[in-house]
Motif scaffolding. Sequence first.
Motif, PDB file in Angstrom:
ATOM      1  N   LEU A 194       6.068  19.459  -3.389  1.00  0.00           N
ATOM      2  CA  LEU A 194       5.362  18.412  -2.383  1.00  0.00           C
ATOM      3  C   LEU A 194       6.003  18.013  -0.872  1.00  0.00           C
ATOM      4  N   ASN A 195       5.467  18.695   0.664  1.00  0.00           N
ATOM      5  CA  ASN A 195       5.663  18.458   1.197  1.00  0.00           C
ATOM      6  C   ASN A 195       4.288  17.304   2.299  1.00  0.00           C
ATOM      7  N   GLU A 196       5.828  16.550   2.705  1.00  0.00           N
ATOM      8  CA  GLU A 196       4.056  15.834   3.574  1.00  0.00           C
ATOM      9  C   GLU A 196       5.220  15.568   5.429  1.00  0.00           C
ATOM     10  N   PHE A 197       4.102  15.266   6.318  1.00  0.00           N
ATOM     11  CA  PHE A 197       4.416  15.815   6.912  1.00  0.00           C
ATOM     12  C   PHE A 197       3.688  14.947   8.093  1.00  0.00           C
ATOM     13  N   GLY A 198       4.987  14.097   8.892  1.00  0.00           N
ATOM     14  CA  GLY A 198       3.900  12.742   9.682  1.00  0.00           C
ATOM     15  C   GLY A 198       4.571  10.840   8.745  1.00  0.00           C
ATOM     16  N   ASP A 199       4.058   9.566   9.629  1.00  0.00           N
ATOM     17  CA  ASP A 199       4.866   8.775   9.179  1.00  0.00           C
ATOM     18  C   ASP A 199       3.435   8.557   7.637  1.00  0.00           C
ATOM     19  N   ARG A 200       4.005   7.463   6.823  1.00  0.00           N
ATOM     20  CA  ARG A 200       2.953   7.355   6.133  1.00  0.00           C
ATOM     21  C   ARG A 200       2.934   6.130   6.054  1.00  0.00           C
ATOM     22  N   SER A 201       4.409   5.060   6.564  1.00  0.00           N
ATOM     23  CA  SER A 201       3.885   3.827   6.748  1.00  0.00           C
ATOM     24  C   SER A 201       2.733   3.413   7.056  1.00  0.00           C
ATOM     25  N   GLU A 202       2.103   3.689   8.205  1.00  0.00           N
ATOM     26  CA  GLU A 202       0.740   3.444   8.879  1.00  0.00           C
ATOM     27  C   GLU A 202      -0.220   3.581   7.795  1.00  0.00           C
ATOM     28  N   VAL A 203      -0.148   3.881   7.056  1.00  0.00           N
ATOM     29  CA  VAL A 203      -1.557   4.657   6.737  1.00  0.00           C
ATOM     30  C   VAL A 203      -1.939   3.143   5.190  1.00  0.00           C
ATOM     31  N   PRO A 204      -3.282   2.990   5.528  1.00  0.00           N
ATOM     32  CA  PRO A 204      -3.644   1.143   5.271  1.00  0.00           C
ATOM     33  C   PRO A 204      -4.181   1.836   3.852  1.00  0.00           C
ATOM     34  N   ALA A 205      -4.303   0.646   3.259  1.00  0.00           N
ATOM     35  CA  ALA A 205      -4.348   0.516   1.290  1.00  0.00           C
ATOM     36  C   ALA A 205      -4.747   1.099   0.794  1.00  0.00           C
ATOM     37  N   PRO A 206      -6.294   1.249   1.276  1.00  0.00           N
ATOM     38  CA  PRO A 206      -7.537   2.020   0.549  1.00  0.00           C
ATOM     39  C   PRO A 206      -7.802   4.117   0.772  1.00  0.00           C
ATOM     40  N   THR A 244       1.091  19.565   0.150  1.00  0.00           N
ATOM     41  CA  THR A 244       0.464  19.350   1.769  1.00  0.00           C
ATOM     42  C   THR A 244       0.239  18.024   1.811  1.00  0.00           C
ATOM     43  N   VAL A 245       1.071  17.374   2.431  1.00  0.00           N
ATOM     44  CA  VAL A 245      -0.168  15.462   2.725  1.00  0.00           C
ATOM     45  C   VAL A 245       0.534  15.880   4.026  1.00  0.00           C
ATOM     46  N   ARG A 246      -0.530  15.547   4.959  1.00  0.00           N
ATOM     47  CA  ARG A 246      -0.324  15.815   6.184  1.00  0.00           C
ATOM     48  C   ARG A 246      -1.019  14.486   6.956  1.00  0.00           C
ATOM     49  N   TYR A 247       0.259  13.500   7.354  1.00  0.00           N
ATOM     50  CA  TYR A 247      -0.259  12.262   7.902  1.00  0.00           C
ATOM     51  C   TYR A 247      -0.772  12.163  10.105  1.00  0.00           C
ATOM     52  N   ALA A 248      -1.559  11.805   9.935  1.00  0.00           N
ATOM     53  CA  ALA A 248      -1.980  11.952  11.663  1.00  0.00           C
ATOM     54  C   ALA A 248      -2.421  10.187  12.005  1.00  0.00           C
ATOM     55  N   SER A 257       1.040  -1.232   0.164  1.00  0.00           N
ATOM     56  CA  SER A 257      -0.134  -0.082  -0.136  1.00  0.00           C
ATOM     57  C   SER A 257       1.061   1.141  -0.222  1.00  0.00           C
ATOM     58  N   VAL A 258       2.192   1.149   0.672  1.00  0.00           N
ATOM     59  CA  VAL A 258       3.391   2.774   0.344  1.00  0.00           C
ATOM     60  C   VAL A 258       3.444   2.536  -1.198  1.00  0.00           C
ATOM     61  N   GLU A 259       3.437   1.898  -1.567  1.00  0.00           N
ATOM     62  CA  GLU A 259       4.193   2.265  -3.019  1.00  0.00           C
ATOM     63  C   GLU A 259       3.087   3.133  -3.993  1.00  0.00           C
ATOM     64  N   ASP A 260       1.830   3.245  -3.178  1.00  0.00           N
ATOM     65  CA  ASP A 260       1.264   4.952  -3.506  1.00  0.00           C
ATOM     66  C   ASP A 260       1.586   5.737  -3.652  1.00  0.00           C
ATOM     67  N   LEU A 261       1.960   5.935  -1.979  1.00  0.00           N
ATOM     68  CA  LEU A 261       2.177   6.491  -1.599  1.00  0.00           C
ATOM     69  C   LEU A 261       3.852   7.056  -2.087  1.00  0.00           C
ATOM     70  N   ALA A 262       4.143   6.272  -2.273  1.00  0.00           N
ATOM     71  CA  ALA A 262       6.108   6.265  -3.147  1.00  0.00           C
ATOM     72  C   ALA A 262       5.890   7.514  -4.433  1.00  0.00           C
ATOM     73  N   GLY A 263       4.557   6.753  -4.651  1.00  0.00           N
ATOM     74  CA  GLY A 263       4.131   7.384  -6.431  1.00  0.00           C
ATOM     75  C   GLY A 263       4.125   8.986  -6.075  1.00  0.00           C
ATOM     76  N   LEU A 264       4.111   9.390  -5.194  1.00  0.00           N
ATOM     77  CA  LEU A 264       3.543  10.629  -4.933  1.00  0.00           C
ATOM     78  C   LEU A 264       5.370  11.795  -5.860  1.00  0.00           C
ATOM     79  N   ALA A 301      -3.967   5.131   1.458  1.00  0.00           N
ATOM     80  CA  ALA A 301      -2.840   5.759   0.230  1.00  0.00           C
ATOM     81  C   ALA A 301      -3.316   5.745  -0.778  1.00  0.00           C
ATOM     82  N   THR A 302      -4.102   4.814  -1.746  1.00  0.00           N
ATOM     83  CA  THR A 302      -4.884   5.099  -2.417  1.00  0.00           C
ATOM     84  C   THR A 302      -5.350   6.019  -3.461  1.00  0.00           C
ATOM     85  N   ALA A 303      -6.291   6.427  -2.222  1.00  0.00           N
ATOM     86  CA  ALA A 303      -7.489   7.719  -2.253  1.00  0.00           C
ATOM     87  C   ALA A 303      -6.608   9.109  -1.978  1.00  0.00           C
TER      88      ALA A 303
END
Length: 361
Positions: A260-272, A300-304, A237-244, A274-276
């Motif tokens: 492109l600015n990302e804040f937080g940890d995207r590794s815990e984002v579930p697949a659905p 800007t993407v903020r992961y909480a 599922s993280v492959e989609d976010l890495a594609g940003l 992440a795809t959205a």
Amino acid sequence: MTRIAVLLTLVGVPAGLAITDGNVQTLMTVTLGIWLAIFALFLRRWPLTVLIVSVLSVIAWRTANLIGSGWVWPATAAAVALVLAGRLRAALITVGLGLLFGFAWDGFIDVHHGGDWALAHVGGETLWMAAVLAVATAYRNTLRWRGEVAHRLAQDEHERELDARRRRAEERVEIARDLHDVVSHTLAVVGVHLNVALDAFDEDPAEARESLRLAQEVRGRAMTDLKSLVGVLRDGSVEDLAGLDRLADQVRAAGLQVSLNEFGDRSEVPAPVATAVYRVVQESLTNTVRHAGASRVAVTVRYAPASVVVDVQDDGTGAAEMADGHGISGMRERVAALGGALTAGPGKTGFTVRATIPITA
């Protein structure tokens, strides 16, 4: 675009006539500006008709000595709109005929001026219109080029998506096999130890206790294996976010400045989710390239722990075309299906897309 044309005409015509000493009567000058601005309201639907009527109006004002300069330039906004509509030849013919009439009037019909005077004044106006039409043509070609880049980008993304789906399907088959092996083996071994413990429970409590311990060890190893398999699924599922980053690079290739600015940890984002997130960013960038006429766009993407917030903002002027598109409604439906919300509309400097997607347990 129509509002800009109306505003420029309303302000530019009186200002231009004042600068070129063409303000014979202030009332007539203001009236001409308002008249041409009203015509500009219909540029989107009838650009050629508006240009022809505007040029004829300017000629009428000039030949009646209501204004003292200009044959075509007060209709500059209408000429630019016709070029942006893809009708450069019609714009050149209309403008050329207006200038030709102006030269004939100043040089041969109006007894107060001669050929040299007419050539100087009409020549200056010709240079102005040539420069404006050239800039408008270059701008339109840039928009067309960006549209082509966006179309190819969408096609490439579609092909990559098909390949990714095929790879994910193959991975799911392999993971399903591994899950089957782990679960079936674990249940079989645990079942044997439980049977031994049940048979020895009364006669040999120590042996029963040992069998239960072994069953617990097998269960622990199985849980470790299952967690590893779930980790494989999560990595997918993280492959989609890495594609940003890849999306940002593709849009930069279209001539836009992308941050492109990302804040937080995207590794815990579930697949659905992440795809959205990936789809919202992809569709927003594609809309910016196609419609916005922007020079910069910020993602800007903020992961909480409870949600992911996506914010895409450009500095373009195509808010009307973008707000009514099918892409916006598709993004909104995708986000709503996950319990989130998406807003899209004009921002402080351009167009803004903002999505909030909750992360459920």
